[in-house]
Design an enzyme around this catalytic site. Structure first.
Site, PDB file in Angstrom:
ATOM      1  NE  ARG A   1      -3.629  -2.447   2.108  1.00 38.10           N
ATOM      2  CZ  ARG A   1      -4.857  -2.528   1.600  1.00 38.10           C
ATOM      3  NH1 ARG A   1      -5.491  -1.452   1.232  1.00 38.10           N
ATOM      4  NH2 ARG A   1      -5.436  -3.695   1.482  1.00 38.10           N
ATOM      5  CB  SER A   2       4.515   1.878   0.292  1.00 40.41           C
ATOM      6  OG  SER A   2       4.689   1.347   1.582  1.00 40.41           O
TER       7      SER A   2
ATOM      8  CB  THR B   1       8.968  -4.041   1.807  1.00 39.20           C
ATOM      9  OG1 THR B   1       8.166  -4.893   2.630  1.00 39.20           O
ATOM     10  CG2 THR B   1       8.748  -4.385   0.344  1.00 39.20           C
TER      11      THR B   1
ATOM     12  CE  LYS C   1      10.957  -3.781   6.454  1.00 32.69           C
ATOM     13  NZ  LYS C   1      10.195  -3.547   7.693  1.00 32.69           N
TER      14      LYS C   1
ATOM     15  CG  ASP D   1       9.762  -0.868  10.550  1.00 37.36           C
ATOM     16  OD1 ASP D   1       8.969  -0.254   9.814  1.00 37.36           O
ATOM     17  OD2 ASP D   1      10.421  -1.844  10.151  1.00 37.36           O
TER      18      ASP D   1
ATOM     19  N   GLY E   1       9.795 -11.776  15.944  1.00 36.42           N
ATOM     20  CA  GLY E   1      10.357 -11.582  14.602  1.00 36.42           C
ATOM     21  C   GLY E   1      10.859 -10.150  14.439  1.00 36.42           C
TER      22      GLY E   1
ATOM     23  CB  ALA F   1       6.938  -6.866  13.403  1.00 37.83           C
TER      24      ALA F   1
ATOM     25  CB  ILE G   1       1.797  -4.654  14.230  1.00 38.75           C
ATOM     26  CG1 ILE G   1       2.269  -6.068  14.052  1.00 38.75           C
ATOM     27  CG2 ILE G   1       2.359  -4.053  15.504  1.00 38.75           C
ATOM     28  CD1 ILE G   1       3.696  -6.079  13.557  1.00 38.75           C
TER      29      ILE G   1
ATOM     30  CE1 TYR H   1      -0.169  -3.157   7.397  1.00 34.68           C
ATOM     31  CE2 TYR H   1      -1.937  -2.908   5.797  1.00 34.68           C
ATOM     32  CZ  TYR H   1      -0.593  -3.063   6.093  1.00 34.68           C
ATOM     33  OH  TYR H   1       0.320  -3.120   5.067  1.00 34.68           O
TER      34      TYR H   1
ATOM     35  N   GLY I   1      -3.334  -1.610  13.438  1.00 38.92           N
ATOM     36  CA  GLY I   1      -1.953  -1.619  12.942  1.00 38.92           C
ATOM     37  C   GLY I   1      -1.690  -0.724  11.744  1.00 38.92           C
TER      38      GLY I   1
END
Ligand code: ATR
Length: 278
Positions: A21-22, A67, A71, A107, A135, A137, A222, A224, A245
């Site tokens: 969605r970026s 992404t 990363k 983040d 993980g 996140a 987190i 969404y 999130g």
């Protein structure tokens, strides 16, 4: 807005990127602020990642978001790395200046800004936080909570050894808790965060009995997709403040947009609706 020959360029590198969605998010801000610029999806295979970044810099790109699965590779590919990216072992934002690549990680910033906006009454330094997952996140969430001076973080993961690694690497007041004790450890906590993919569309829900969690606690997922996960629905039903999130994704994008396009963007309800509306 139609781009001119001087349009500022940025984008998202990943493999794949079609689900992201970026581009929609940055496209909204570009239009809203009438910036002469473009933000494009850039699918790059892992074997071409470093070369691809160098080419983007050569083409005059101002920078990129990074992404999966790049990363971690972004750390080695950059000429400079900020403290947060080094601490988390991953970069999600790169600024390109005169051919140099400067990697950072936003983040943790995104997580905390979302929490502050979504649960304004939450006080970091007053109560313990429970974090589910270990993980990438979870590392960002734990780092943010440590920086916000949360007095105790209880880290729960199905695979205990992964939580122990996170605790060792990040240090601070972290307590690793067995998966079997995840309901009991909610007692007297002021915040519960799910960082696992459980509850996402196509995944089973997080199996967690909330009865020990104080009703004053804030609960953040987190995940969404959906915006209201089974965890958040269960928490809202018993009167807890809930924070979805999506805001973490939106807030983590702010520093990159500002660095590349020179405008400080905001996270508004209209933006939230726009990003989720396709
Ligand atoms: P990310 O980098 O996006 O956080 P990850 O490294 O794959 O993703 O981590 C996913 C997290 O979800 C992990 O904490 C994982 O637990 P394990 O370390 O035990 O694998 C957790 N997770 C995924 N599926 C799970 C499940 N069915 N039950 C419990 N935890 C799960």
């Amino acid at each position: 807005m139609i781009q001119s020959g001087r349009a500022k360029l940025a984008g998202l590198v990943g493999w794949p990127v079609s689900h992201s969605r970026s581009p929609r998010l940055h496209g909204y801000w570009l239009r809203h602020h009438k910036v002469d610029g473009a933000y494009v999806p850039l699918p790059i295979r892992p074997e071409a990642f470093t070369q691809g970044l160098r080419m983007l810099a050569a083409f005059g790109f101002r920078g990129v978001n990074v992404t999966l699965p790049h990363k971690e590779a972004a750390l080695a590919a950059c000429d400079e790395i900020d403290d947060q990216a080094r601490r988390l072992g991953a970069a999600n934002t790169i600024a390109m200046k005169d051919g140099r690549l400067e990697g950072s990680n936003t983040d943790a910033f995104g997580f905390l800004e979302n929490l502050i906006q979504g649960a304004p009454g939450w006080r970091a330094d007053e109560t313990a936080a429970v974090v589910i997952g270990a993980g990438g996140a979870a590392r960002a969430v734990v780092a943010a909570l440590l920086d916000a001076a949360v007095p105790e973080i209880r880290l729960v993961n199905r695979t205990r050894s992964r939580a122990e690694t996170v605790a060792q690497e990040l240090g601070g007041p972290l307590r690793v808790v067995d998966w079997a004790d995840r309901a009991r450890v909610l007692s007297q906590a002021g915040l519960l965060v799910n960082t696992t993919s459980l509850g996402m569309v196509g995944q089973p829900p997080l199996d967690l009995d909330l009865s020990e969690l104080p009703r004053t606690a804030a609960v953040n997922d987190i995940v969404y997709t959906p915006l209201e996960t089974p965890l958040l629905a269960q928490a809202a039903m018993r009167g807890n403040r809930v924070v979805d999130g999506l805001g973490m994704l939106l807030h983590q994008a702010r520093p990159g947009f500002e660095a590349w396009f020179g405008v400080k963007p905001e996270v508004t309800d209209e933006l939230r609706r726009f990003v989720m509306s396709d």
